[in-house]
Design a protein around this motif. Structure first.
Motif, PDB file in Angstrom:
ATOM      1  N   ASN A 205       0.816  -1.210   0.000  1.00 30.42           N
ATOM      2  CA  ASN A 205       0.000   0.000   0.000  1.00 30.42           C
ATOM      3  C   ASN A 205       0.851   1.262   0.000  1.00 30.42           C
ATOM      4  OD1 ASN A 205      -2.613  -1.230   0.120  1.00 30.42           O
ATOM      5  ND2 ASN A 205      -2.221  -1.735   2.267  1.00 30.42           N
ATOM      6  N   ARG A 212      -0.839   8.755  -2.820  1.00 31.64           N
ATOM      7  CA  ARG A 212      -1.642   7.662  -3.381  1.00 31.64           C
ATOM      8  C   ARG A 212      -2.741   8.226  -4.284  1.00 31.64           C
ATOM      9  NH1 ARG A 212      -4.036   2.232  -0.552  1.00 31.64           N
ATOM     10  NH2 ARG A 212      -5.657   1.761  -2.069  1.00 31.64           N
ATOM     11  N   TYR A 228      -2.735  -3.504  -5.501  1.00 32.15           N
ATOM     12  CA  TYR A 228      -1.853  -3.571  -4.338  1.00 32.15           C
ATOM     13  C   TYR A 228      -1.723  -5.034  -3.916  1.00 32.15           C
ATOM     14  CZ  TYR A 228      -2.682   1.395  -4.579  1.00 32.15           C
ATOM     15  OH  TYR A 228      -2.759   2.691  -5.029  1.00 32.15           O
ATOM     16  N   SER A 231      -0.762  -6.236   1.987  1.00 28.44           N
ATOM     17  CA  SER A 231      -1.277  -5.232   2.920  1.00 28.44           C
ATOM     18  C   SER A 231      -0.143  -4.469   3.604  1.00 28.44           C
ATOM     19  CB  SER A 231      -2.170  -5.895   3.976  1.00 28.44           C
ATOM     20  OG  SER A 231      -1.446  -6.879   4.689  1.00 28.44           O
TER      21      SER A 231
END
Length: 248
Positions: A205, A212, A228, A231
């Motif tokens: 991420n 982002r 993505y 995690s």
């Protein structure tokens, strides 16, 4: 039916084989399976800094089609299995320190090559019939996330300027987006790779919300989805090289 990706980093179909350092197999294994990606694993590179030993962009470069250049220590490892790859080799790095480790770390973007003439392997670069854009960054591929034939993402302002001067749209991002063990930060190009014509994978991420949103907006305008893979926060693996794809 599978075919080799004609233009490096720019698949036109769903990617099936990717070249990746075996060091990162375990942390990405679940995602690779989910996206039907078969890894071509490169053993650790003892000729570079141990912290970078799993980075495939320091030991291999896809020149397009079935042609891949690798460091000579990979020449006898049968890494490509039954794939009919034309494997060319160059001398192993003669020193573990930068810039001697960066011979294969150049970046092909569509019909252009962004590279440092002082560090890129001349014999490999000479095989490329494309417009050449010089830069001062030896870790050129590490520094560039290839989005499409005319677009890149980078945290290197000089690369962004040079790319823009040659008709490539460049999104300049914060250099601290990606982590790399043993260093203050990693590179955006080392933490991303295409897994389809309209899919750009990130290793984790992008925790900086503002960046982002900027990146996703840049991709959306070009019809590309951000994927993505874990995690975790974004982390630099020396990228992965898409090699084969499903024929349309």
């Amino acid at each position: 039916m599978l075919r080799f990706i004609e233009k490096p980093h720019l698949p036109q179909g769903a990617v099936r084989h990717i070249i990746i350092g075996e060091k990162y197999q375990k942390c990405l294994e679940k995602s690779l399976i989910e996206h039907n990606l078969t890894p071509i694993l490169l053993k650790n590179n003892d000729f570079v800094d141990e912290r970078l030993s799993g980075h495939c962009d320091l030991m291999a470069a896809h020149l397009g089609g079935k042609t891949v250049v690798t460091s000579e220590f990979l020449n006898d490892s049968h890494i490509f299995g039954n794939l009919c790859v034309e494997q060319l080799t160059i001398q192993n790095p003669t020193d573990k320190l930068y810039p001697m480790d960066a011979g294969l770390n150049f970046c092909i973007v569509g019909d252009k090559l962004i590279y440092n003439p002082k560090t890129a392997c001349e014999s490999a670069v000479s095989l490329l019939k494309c417009e050449k854009i010089p830069c001062k960054q030896g870790y050129t591929k590490c520094s560039i996330c290839v989005v499409d034939e005319n677009s890149i993402i980078t945290a290197d302002s000089k690369i962004a300027q040079s790319a823009a001067a040659h008709g490539i749209d460049a999104l300049l991002v914060d250099k601290r987006l990606s982590a790399l063990d043993g260093f203050d930060y990693g590179f955006i190009g080392g933490a991303s790779f295409k897994i389809g014509k309209n899919k750009l994978a990130f290793t984790g991420n992008i925790n900086n919300v503002t960046e982002r949103e900027r990146i996703e907006s840049f991709l959306n305008k070009r019809g590309i989805e951000a994927v993505y893979l874990t995690s975790n926060g974004l982390f630099d693996i020396g990228s992965a090289i898409p090699l084969t794809e499903e024929a349309n």
